[in-house]
Design a protein around this motif. Sequence first.
Motif, short mmCIF file in Angstrom:
data_model
loop_
_atom_site.label_atom_id
_atom_site.label_comp_id
_atom_site.label_asym_id
_atom_site.label_seq_id
_atom_site.Cartn_x
_atom_site.Cartn_y
_atom_site.Cartn_z
N ASN A 193 0.81 -1.21 0.00
CA ASN A 193 0.00 0.00 0.00
C ASN A 193 0.85 1.26 0.00
O ASN A 193 0.35 2.36 0.25
CB ASN A 193 -0.96 -0.01 1.18
N GLU A 240 1.30 3.85 12.40
CA GLU A 240 1.30 3.86 10.93
C GLU A 240 0.95 2.46 10.40
O GLU A 240 0.12 2.31 9.51
CB GLU A 240 2.68 4.28 10.40
N ARG A 271 -2.73 1.80 10.77
CA ARG A 271 -3.48 2.64 9.82
C ARG A 271 -3.49 1.99 8.44
O ARG A 271 -4.53 1.88 7.79
CB ARG A 271 -2.81 4.02 9.68
N LYS A 301 -5.49 -1.21 8.27
CA LYS A 301 -6.94 -0.96 8.31
C LYS A 301 -7.46 -0.22 7.09
O LYS A 301 -8.62 0.20 7.06
CB LYS A 301 -7.30 -0.22 9.61
N GLY A 302 -6.62 -0.04 6.08
CA GLY A 302 -7.12 0.50 4.81
C GLY A 302 -6.82 1.94 4.55
O GLY A 302 -7.31 2.52 3.58
N HIS A 303 -6.02 2.58 5.41
CA HIS A 303 -5.77 4.01 5.23
C HIS A 303 -4.35 4.32 4.77
O HIS A 303 -3.84 5.39 5.03
CB HIS A 303 -6.11 4.77 6.52
N ASN A 325 -4.07 1.88 -0.72
CA ASN A 325 -5.05 0.80 -0.52
C ASN A 325 -6.17 0.84 -1.55
O ASN A 325 -6.51 -0.18 -2.16
CB ASN A 325 -5.68 0.88 0.87
N LYS A 326 -6.73 2.03 -1.77
CA LYS A 326 -7.90 2.13 -2.66
C LYS A 326 -7.50 1.82 -4.10
O LYS A 326 -8.22 1.13 -4.81
CB LYS A 326 -8.52 3.53 -2.56
#
Lengths: 328, 95
Positions: A125, A283, A286, A289-291, A295-296
């Motif tokens: 990510n 960090e 974070r 957990k997708g942040h 990630n997106k």
Amino acid sequence: MYSQGLIGADTATKETAEFLAEFQARIDAEEKIEPNDPMPQAYRNTLIRMIGQHAHSEIVGMLPEGNWITRAPSLRRKVALLAKVQDEGGHGLYLYSAAETLGVSREQMTEELLSGKAKYSSIFNYPTPTWADIGAIGWLVDGAAIMNQVPLCRCSYGPYARAMIRVCKEESFHQRQGYELMKSLTEGNEDQKAMAQDALNRWWWPSLMMFGPPDSDSQHSDQSMKWKIKRFSNDELRQKFVDATVPQAELIGLTMPDPDLKWNNSLNNGAGGYDFGEIDWDEFWRVVKGHGMMNKDRIRARKKAWEDGAWVREASLAYAAKQKANAA
Amino acid sequence: MTENLMPLWEVFIRPRNGLNHKHVGSVHAADAAMAMQAARDVYTRREEGNSIWIIPAASIVASDPANAEENFDPASDKIYRHPSFYDIPDDVGHM
């Protein structure tokens, strides 16, 4: 990535004490467990989760490097990068096969990745804005993966251990090509040296996070060690990686971005090792957990690949059914 | 994901002439030709073999691990099936 696979694992068991003791005796005798053997539900669940996340990591791991294939600076670098990314795809496939022997379908695993239910290694990510990132990934990310994967070749579950043996054989080239790439940048002009150092600065700490949370916070590790799914704790592997990698950086004139890094004679039972600074676990969580930064993007890319390929899967199945009907 | 499941094929590779084909893993594919192509791409990127067999996973008949004891344990007390069970004079040399 493999230790991260245990985050949130359900290791509760409901079997009788006698059954569990018998199973543990097989494990203690270093017997391998094979697909149709009786096994505790939690052993099965842990492996499905761990192997599935490992497979997803290989597949998502193709994305940050794939980003540079068209822009590799020479044909030599381009064939190496193409071969490496193709290997990662292959590793994902060996691992999906191994997970499927536990009774989960490929479709289900794919769905869990795309819906975000299943995780993959947090390292993927992070973005790859420069060419030096390709060197840093090969050297550090594949280096950390090898540190994790070599003991997994002795995992108590046969299909996982066999897949890991193939993966480890292939992974060594990945790390060497990355280190060679970094070395050639450090031998270049000031901008190239700075690019190599910048990549190291960004990838060093996330690479250390790949080994998963510290042993003090890793509640699922104990059972996995007892069942010989894992052979070493997260912190043990992390220390091995630091001790192996710091001299490699020194050799090519790069500096680890850690002011607290220093040799300590008393580590590793007196053999010596490196003390290192505090890892930013906020960090880490974070990103898990997708942040994280990418990630997106990563999930969007996997969804697009899956959806764009749907007509190919449908057409090939329809063609196979028609051929079968014609032959009958 | 309501589509049909993609069939599973088991892959066997012969490393070189003179050796057996050995199971190496599996692939998903709609038909035999695509399974063969996938097996070649996934399992022979580094000269791992010169021949591939693929078999629909559903066609494999396997023994039940629950019956392993009755299937295989009786062989362990039949030591008279091994050459070392028989006493012959040392002087006879290699036999």
